[in-house]
Design a protein around this motif. Structure first.
Motif, PDB file in Angstrom:
ATOM      1  N   ASP A  88      10.521 -76.737   2.923  1.00  0.00           N
ATOM      2  CA  ASP A  88      10.580 -76.157   4.270  1.00  0.00           C
ATOM      3  C   ASP A  88      10.029 -74.735   4.195  1.00  0.00           C
ATOM      4  OD1 ASP A  88      11.219 -75.043   6.722  1.00  0.00           O
ATOM      5  OD2 ASP A  88      13.233 -75.907   6.791  1.00  0.00           O
ATOM      6  N   ILE A  89       9.034 -74.433   4.996  1.00  0.00           N
ATOM      7  CA  ILE A  89       8.401 -73.118   4.979  1.00  0.00           C
ATOM      8  C   ILE A  89       9.409 -72.007   5.286  1.00  0.00           C
ATOM      9  CG2 ILE A  89       7.741 -73.166   7.413  1.00  0.00           C
ATOM     10  CD1 ILE A  89       5.484 -71.822   4.639  1.00  0.00           C
ATOM     11  N   PHE A  90      10.444 -72.317   6.086  1.00  0.00           N
ATOM     12  CA  PHE A  90      11.398 -71.290   6.500  1.00  0.00           C
ATOM     13  C   PHE A  90      12.492 -71.011   5.466  1.00  0.00           C
ATOM     14  CE2 PHE A  90       9.854 -72.921  10.676  1.00  0.00           C
ATOM     15  CZ  PHE A  90       9.256 -71.753  11.098  1.00  0.00           C
ATOM     16  N   THR A  91      12.545 -71.811   4.404  1.00  0.00           N
ATOM     17  CA  THR A  91      13.561 -71.591   3.375  1.00  0.00           C
ATOM     18  C   THR A  91      12.963 -71.048   2.082  1.00  0.00           C
ATOM     19  OG1 THR A  91      13.406 -73.886   2.582  1.00  0.00           O
ATOM     20  CG2 THR A  91      15.025 -73.424   4.318  1.00  0.00           C
ATOM     21  N   GLN A  92      11.715 -70.646   2.123  1.00  0.00           N
ATOM     22  CA  GLN A  92      11.066 -70.085   0.944  1.00  0.00           C
ATOM     23  C   GLN A  92      11.586 -68.677   0.677  1.00  0.00           C
ATOM     24  OE1 GLN A  92       8.888 -72.120  -0.943  1.00  0.00           O
ATOM     25  NE2 GLN A  92       9.847 -73.524   0.513  1.00  0.00           N
ATOM     26  N   PRO A  93      11.496 -68.204  -0.563  1.00  0.00           N
ATOM     27  CA  PRO A  93      12.060 -66.888  -0.925  1.00  0.00           C
ATOM     28  C   PRO A  93      11.521 -65.747  -0.068  1.00  0.00           C
ATOM     29  CG  PRO A  93      11.446 -68.122  -2.893  1.00  0.00           C
ATOM     30  CD  PRO A  93      10.909 -68.898  -1.735  1.00  0.00           C
ATOM     31  N   PHE A  97       5.272 -64.261   0.822  1.00  0.00           N
ATOM     32  CA  PHE A  97       4.738 -64.211   2.179  1.00  0.00           C
ATOM     33  C   PHE A  97       4.520 -65.643   2.683  1.00  0.00           C
ATOM     34  CE2 PHE A  97       3.242 -59.821   1.145  1.00  0.00           C
ATOM     35  CZ  PHE A  97       3.897 -59.187   2.184  1.00  0.00           C
ATOM     36  N   LYS A  98       5.122 -65.970   3.832  1.00  0.00           N
ATOM     37  CA  LYS A  98       5.003 -67.297   4.416  1.00  0.00           C
ATOM     38  C   LYS A  98       4.038 -67.278   5.595  1.00  0.00           C
ATOM     39  CE  LYS A  98       8.923 -66.405   3.868  1.00  0.00           C
ATOM     40  NZ  LYS A  98       9.622 -65.358   3.047  1.00  0.00           N
ATOM     41  N   ALA A  99       3.082 -68.192   5.600  1.00  0.00           N
ATOM     42  CA  ALA A  99       2.079 -68.241   6.669  1.00  0.00           C
ATOM     43  C   ALA A  99       2.549 -69.172   7.789  1.00  0.00           C
ATOM     44  CB  ALA A  99       0.741 -68.721   6.111  1.00  0.00           C
ATOM     45  N   ILE A 100       2.484 -68.694   9.015  1.00  0.00           N
ATOM     46  CA  ILE A 100       2.861 -69.479  10.191  1.00  0.00           C
ATOM     47  C   ILE A 100       1.652 -69.569  11.124  1.00  0.00           C
ATOM     48  CG2 ILE A 100       4.403 -69.689  12.169  1.00  0.00           C
ATOM     49  CD1 ILE A 100       5.838 -69.935   9.517  1.00  0.00           C
ATOM     50  N   PRO A 101       1.177 -70.784  11.416  1.00  0.00           N
ATOM     51  CA  PRO A 101       0.005 -70.917  12.288  1.00  0.00           C
ATOM     52  C   PRO A 101       0.333 -70.624  13.747  1.00  0.00           C
ATOM     53  CG  PRO A 101       0.865 -73.080  11.678  1.00  0.00           C
ATOM     54  CD  PRO A 101       1.657 -72.077  10.903  1.00  0.00           C
ATOM     55  N   ASP A 178       8.021 -60.490   6.049  1.00  0.00           N
ATOM     56  CA  ASP A 178       7.581 -61.334   4.945  1.00  0.00           C
ATOM     57  C   ASP A 178       6.860 -62.589   5.439  1.00  0.00           C
ATOM     58  OD1 ASP A 178      10.061 -62.110   6.001  1.00  0.00           O
ATOM     59  OD2 ASP A 178      10.569 -63.282   4.227  1.00  0.00           O
ATOM     60  N   TYR A 179       6.286 -62.503   6.648  1.00  0.00           N
ATOM     61  CA  TYR A 179       5.518 -63.617   7.204  1.00  0.00           C
ATOM     62  C   TYR A 179       4.101 -63.166   7.545  1.00  0.00           C
ATOM     63  CZ  TYR A 179       9.623 -66.649   7.646  1.00  0.00           C
ATOM     64  OH  TYR A 179      10.710 -67.432   7.380  1.00  0.00           O
ATOM     65  N   PHE A 180       3.163 -64.074   7.388  1.00  0.00           N
ATOM     66  CA  PHE A 180       1.795 -63.896   7.849  1.00  0.00           C
ATOM     67  C   PHE A 180       1.610 -64.780   9.075  1.00  0.00           C
ATOM     68  CE2 PHE A 180       0.035 -62.941   3.331  1.00  0.00           C
ATOM     69  CZ  PHE A 180       0.380 -61.602   3.480  1.00  0.00           C
ATOM     70  N   VAL A 221       2.753 -68.460   0.592  1.00  0.00           N
ATOM     71  CA  VAL A 221       3.202 -69.821   0.878  1.00  0.00           C
ATOM     72  C   VAL A 221       2.582 -70.271   2.193  1.00  0.00           C
ATOM     73  CG1 VAL A 221       5.193 -71.346   1.139  1.00  0.00           C
ATOM     74  CG2 VAL A 221       5.390 -69.259  -0.241  1.00  0.00           C
ATOM     75  N   VAL A 222       1.961 -71.436   2.188  1.00  0.00           N
ATOM     76  CA  VAL A 222       1.335 -71.947   3.410  1.00  0.00           C
ATOM     77  C   VAL A 222       1.865 -73.351   3.709  1.00  0.00           C
ATOM     78  CG1 VAL A 222      -0.766 -70.614   3.010  1.00  0.00           C
ATOM     79  CG2 VAL A 222      -0.654 -72.977   2.222  1.00  0.00           C
ATOM     80  N   PRO A 223       1.992 -73.699   4.983  1.00  0.00           N
ATOM     81  CA  PRO A 223       2.349 -75.070   5.353  1.00  0.00           C
ATOM     82  C   PRO A 223       1.093 -75.924   5.306  1.00  0.00           C
ATOM     83  CG  PRO A 223       2.008 -73.786   7.328  1.00  0.00           C
ATOM     84  CD  PRO A 223       1.803 -72.844   6.161  1.00  0.00           C
ATOM     85  N   LEU A 224       1.228 -77.187   5.569  1.00  0.00           N
ATOM     86  CA  LEU A 224       0.056 -78.062   5.647  1.00  0.00           C
ATOM     87  C   LEU A 224      -0.554 -77.863   7.034  1.00  0.00           C
ATOM     88  CD1 LEU A 224      -1.645 -80.032   4.143  1.00  0.00           C
ATOM     89  CD2 LEU A 224      -0.133 -81.873   4.827  1.00  0.00           C
ATOM     90  N   PHE A 225      -1.427 -76.862   7.138  1.00  0.00           N
ATOM     91  CA  PHE A 225      -2.031 -76.503   8.421  1.00  0.00           C
ATOM     92  C   PHE A 225      -2.617 -77.728   9.129  1.00  0.00           C
ATOM     93  CE2 PHE A 225      -2.625 -72.294   6.259  1.00  0.00           C
ATOM     94  CZ  PHE A 225      -1.895 -71.535   7.165  1.00  0.00           C
ATOM     95  N   GLY A 226      -2.262 -77.873  10.400  1.00  0.00           N
ATOM     96  CA  GLY A 226      -2.904 -78.894  11.212  1.00  0.00           C
ATOM     97  C   GLY A 226      -2.199 -80.222  11.293  1.00  0.00           C
ATOM     98  N   THR A 227      -0.975 -80.334  10.759  1.00  0.00           N
ATOM     99  CA  THR A 227      -0.275 -81.626  10.814  1.00  0.00           C
ATOM    100  C   THR A 227       0.744 -81.675  11.944  1.00  0.00           C
ATOM    101  OG1 THR A 227       1.288 -80.803   9.145  1.00  0.00           O
ATOM    102  CG2 THR A 227      -0.557 -82.148   8.370  1.00  0.00           C
ATOM    103  N   GLY A 228       0.776 -80.638  12.766  1.00  0.00           N
ATOM    104  CA  GLY A 228       1.712 -80.618  13.883  1.00  0.00           C
ATOM    105  C   GLY A 228       1.079 -81.208  15.138  1.00  0.00           C
TER     106      GLY A 228
END
Length: 285
Positions: A88-93, A97-101, A178-180, A221-228
């Motif tokens: 889960d992108i929201f539970t990363q340390p 830096f977590k990327a949010i599209p 801590d987010y991009f 840290v990036v999610p799988l961009f484009g799967t939403g």
């Protein structure tokens, strides 16, 4: 299952699966050749062969099961570590830096028209900025951000009330703690988020450069961009293809993530069965 079929026909899989059994049979051959005169070995030659065969069979089965149900893989790309894992992108340390599209306007109104509450975009805003005042402050920080100023593409009227007018180059990053926040998708006149294959690739190439500028040696840290809910124009990307494109663009970007910093691609649990983690190892070539 597609993943099972891919493993069955993979030469690399069978080569790795039979590595240990091959060594066991070689060792057994050497033992039986040089100790054939020993009574115990001569009397139990068949038993020893059966044991080696059974151990080899169990090893191959275990190897196959582990690869089918794998939840992560670690790659080395351009001397940088790229980890692909279920999570889960929201539970990363917090140290990463977590990327949010976001969309190209960096919209912040979560009303189902401008931004959907079911997208990562919407979930981030609802979770971190639950009231109007905090959202206004976020909008003000975005408007004053010098990094975003250099990535402005233009301005246009929006069909939907509450949508921003200024839009930015895809791949642009706004650093929010801590987010991009990433300008990932383009918006059409009906308010639908979409992206073409060319835009998808260019967005990622720009993102890697932007992230490298802001990350200060930390893991990204990036999610799988484009799967939403993003719509694709002129192409359809499966989850497997999308993660491969993300890795490929990272390799093409030539940015340098030295250990312990790395890139981590987080796959949602619902998509785990669609990702062949073993096949991703081939991208190291």
């Amino acid at each position: 299952m597609k993943k099972v079929r891919e493993l069955v026909v993979s030469k690399r899989f069978w080569k790795e699966a039979f590595l240990l059994p091959g060594c066991l049979f070689s060792l057994a051959t050497i033992v039986l050749t040089f100790l054939d005169g020993v009574g115990f070995v001569r009397e139990h030659k068949v038993t020893l062969f059966v044991i080696v065969l059974l151990v080899s069979f169990l090893w191959v089965v275990n190897f196959f099961v582990r690869k089918v149900y794998a939840r992560s893989v670690r790659l080395t790309i351009n001397q940088s570590v790229v980890e692909v894992m279920v999570g889960d992108i929201f539970t990363q340390p917090m140290s990463d830096f977590k990327a949010i599209p976001f969309n190209e306007f960096f919209d912040t109104l979560v009303d189902g028209k401008v931004v959907s509450r079911y997208s990562l975009h919407g979930k981030y805003l609802l979770g971190k900025y639950p009231d109007g005042l905090s959202l206004e402050k976020l909008d003000g920080r975005m408007a004053a951000d010098e990094g975003l100023h250099g990535n402005v593409v233009g301005s246009r009227e929006r069909w939907v009330e509450g949508g921003k007018r200024v839009y930015y180059r895809l791949g642009s990053v706004f650093k929010d703690g801590d987010y991009f926040l990433v300008a990932f998708s383009k918006m059409n006149d009906r308010g639908e988020a979409g992206v073409s294959l060319t835009e998808y690739v260019q967005c990622l190439l720009t993102f890697w450069e932007e992230a490298d500028r802001y990350r200060q040696g930390q893991t990204v840290v990036v999610p799988l961009f484009g799967t939403g809910i993003t719509r694709y124009r002129n192409f359809y990307g499966t989850p497997q293809e999308l993660v491969e494109i993300i890795i490929w663009t990272f390799e093409m970007s030539r940015v340098d993530y030295k250990t312990p910093a790395k890139v981590r691609i987080v796959i949602h649990e619902e998509l785990r069965k669609e990702i062949n983690f073993f096949r991703l190892k081939e991208l190291e070539k």
